[in-house]
Design an enzyme around this catalytic site. Structure first.
Site, PDB file in Angstrom:
ATOM      1  N   ALA A   1      10.757 -27.942  19.293  1.00  0.00           N
ATOM      2  CA  ALA A   1      10.051 -27.633  18.497  1.00  0.00           C
ATOM      3  C   ALA A   1      11.560 -28.534  17.952  1.00  0.00           C
ATOM      4  O   ALA A   1      12.443 -29.138  18.492  1.00  0.00           O
ATOM      5  CB  ALA A   1      10.616 -26.662  17.765  1.00  0.00           C
TER       6      ALA A   1
ATOM      7  N   GLY B   1       8.760 -25.858  23.362  1.00  0.00           N
ATOM      8  CA  GLY B   1       7.349 -25.562  22.795  1.00  0.00           C
ATOM      9  C   GLY B   1       6.951 -26.933  23.580  1.00  0.00           C
ATOM     10  O   GLY B   1       5.821 -26.628  24.026  1.00  0.00           O
TER      11      GLY B   1
ATOM     12  N   GLU C   1       5.626 -25.365  27.081  1.00  0.00           N
ATOM     13  CA  GLU C   1       4.352 -24.197  25.846  1.00  0.00           C
ATOM     14  C   GLU C   1       3.567 -24.607  26.115  1.00  0.00           C
ATOM     15  O   GLU C   1       2.526 -24.319  27.025  1.00  0.00           O
ATOM     16  CB  GLU C   1       4.602 -23.574  25.280  1.00  0.00           C
ATOM     17  CG  GLU C   1       6.211 -22.479  25.030  1.00  0.00           C
ATOM     18  CD  GLU C   1       6.892 -21.777  23.738  1.00  0.00           C
ATOM     19  OE1 GLU C   1       6.507 -20.522  23.336  1.00  0.00           O
ATOM     20  OE2 GLU C   1       7.222 -22.706  22.988  1.00  0.00           O
TER      21      GLU C   1
ATOM     22  N   GLU D   1      15.612 -21.352  24.779  1.00  0.00           N
ATOM     23  CA  GLU D   1      15.384 -20.835  23.019  1.00  0.00           C
ATOM     24  C   GLU D   1      15.808 -19.430  23.368  1.00  0.00           C
ATOM     25  O   GLU D   1      17.473 -19.957  22.172  1.00  0.00           O
ATOM     26  CB  GLU D   1      13.779 -20.570  22.776  1.00  0.00           C
ATOM     27  CG  GLU D   1      13.271 -21.174  22.944  1.00  0.00           C
ATOM     28  CD  GLU D   1      12.204 -21.567  23.539  1.00  0.00           C
ATOM     29  OE1 GLU D   1      10.762 -22.268  23.118  1.00  0.00           O
ATOM     30  OE2 GLU D   1      12.280 -21.277  24.866  1.00  0.00           O
TER      31      GLU D   1
END
Length: 275
Positions: A62, A107, A110, A130
């Site tokens: 992100a 992300g 992910e 994270e």
């Protein structure tokens, strides 16, 4: 400039992340990714998808600067939208192959977890870092990673935030194939073309049975499988496959439109490309 490009090669479409320098997920890229997912879901002529971030890297997560500026309510809305978008990628009706180069972090990993098969470079680094920011993954990392590698390994990766190299990722089942960096995209594309030559309805049913049946009790999964089996039995591809088997033996059927050059449909194996 578009942050997402859809590049067609016959029945295979490459969903190319194009948000340099790190392909970080900001709101604009998230909206374009959602629009691309909807377009692919409704496309009648797309039979497989490749997720690709480019020769240098897949995606580094992100946009942390943008996240740090958000308050709790804003970040909740942002995360809900990104989670929904990734779920749309995971639910695409056709096979999805991820081609991973450089980094797939946060992300980025992910998104890669939304694919059905992951081809990775031998120098790639993967991870969910994270926790090192005092937060947790919010777009499927705690759920899809756990289902893929098991609870203990998932907790180790999530709680330490450490990066995993290609060989460890292959050993724990995080990726499916490790190749030299220059071979990542060609190999992913070749495998996608092989799948695209298969019976579309049966492939969609297999994906639905595995993805949704695996989260349910065995009896529920078997009921889902039975329903899907009955449904695909009436398709034109089923008629083609059964007739071909009776007339020519196994493995000779040709489904749908002919696959373009590069799709190896004469292979006898039932696995993906060789590692």
């Amino acid at each position: 400039m578009p942050r997402i490009r859809l590049e067609a090669d016959g029945p295979v479409v490459t969903l190319h992340l194009a948000n340099p320098p790190m392909n970080a997920f900001d709101s604009a890229q998230r909206r374009e990714l959602a629009a691309a997912a909807r377009e692919l879901t409704d496309a009648q002529d797309v039979r497989a998808v490749v997720l690709y971030g480019g020769e240098r890297l897949f995606a580094a997560g992100a946009d942390i600067k943008a996240l740090a500026a958000m308050g709790p309510e804003e970040v909740r809305r942002w995360n809900r939208a990104l989670q929904r978008t990734f779920d749309e990628i995971a639910r695409l009706p056709m096979p999805v192959v991820a081609a991973l180069t450089g980094y797939a972090l946060g992300g980025g990993l992910e998104l890669a977890l939304c694919a059905d098969y992951r081809v990775t470079a031998d120098d790639v680094l993967l991870g969910q870092p994270e926790v090192q920011l005092g937060i947790i993954p919010g777009s499927g990392g705690t759920q899809r990673l756990t289902r893929l590698v098991g609870p203990a390994r998932a907790k180790n990766l999530l709680m330490t935030g450490r990066r995993v190299d290609a060989q460890e990722a292959l050993r724990i089942g995080l990726v499916d194939e490790v190749v030299p960096p220059e071979s990542v995209y060609p190999d992913a594309l070749a495998y996608a073309k092989r799948l695209a030559a298969g019976p579309a309805a049966a492939l969609e049913a297999i994906k639905e049975a595995v993805d949704h049946g695996g989260d349910a009790a065995v009896s529920t999964g078997l009921a889902l499988e039975r329903s899907l089996f009955t449904g695909v039995f009436g398709t034109a591809d089923a008629a083609t496959g059964l007739r071909s088997f009776l007339e020519h033996g196994p493995g000779k059927a040709r489904f749908g439109d002919p696959v373009p050059d590069g799709g190896d449909t004469d292979r006898d194996d039932t696995k993906g490309p060789t590692t």
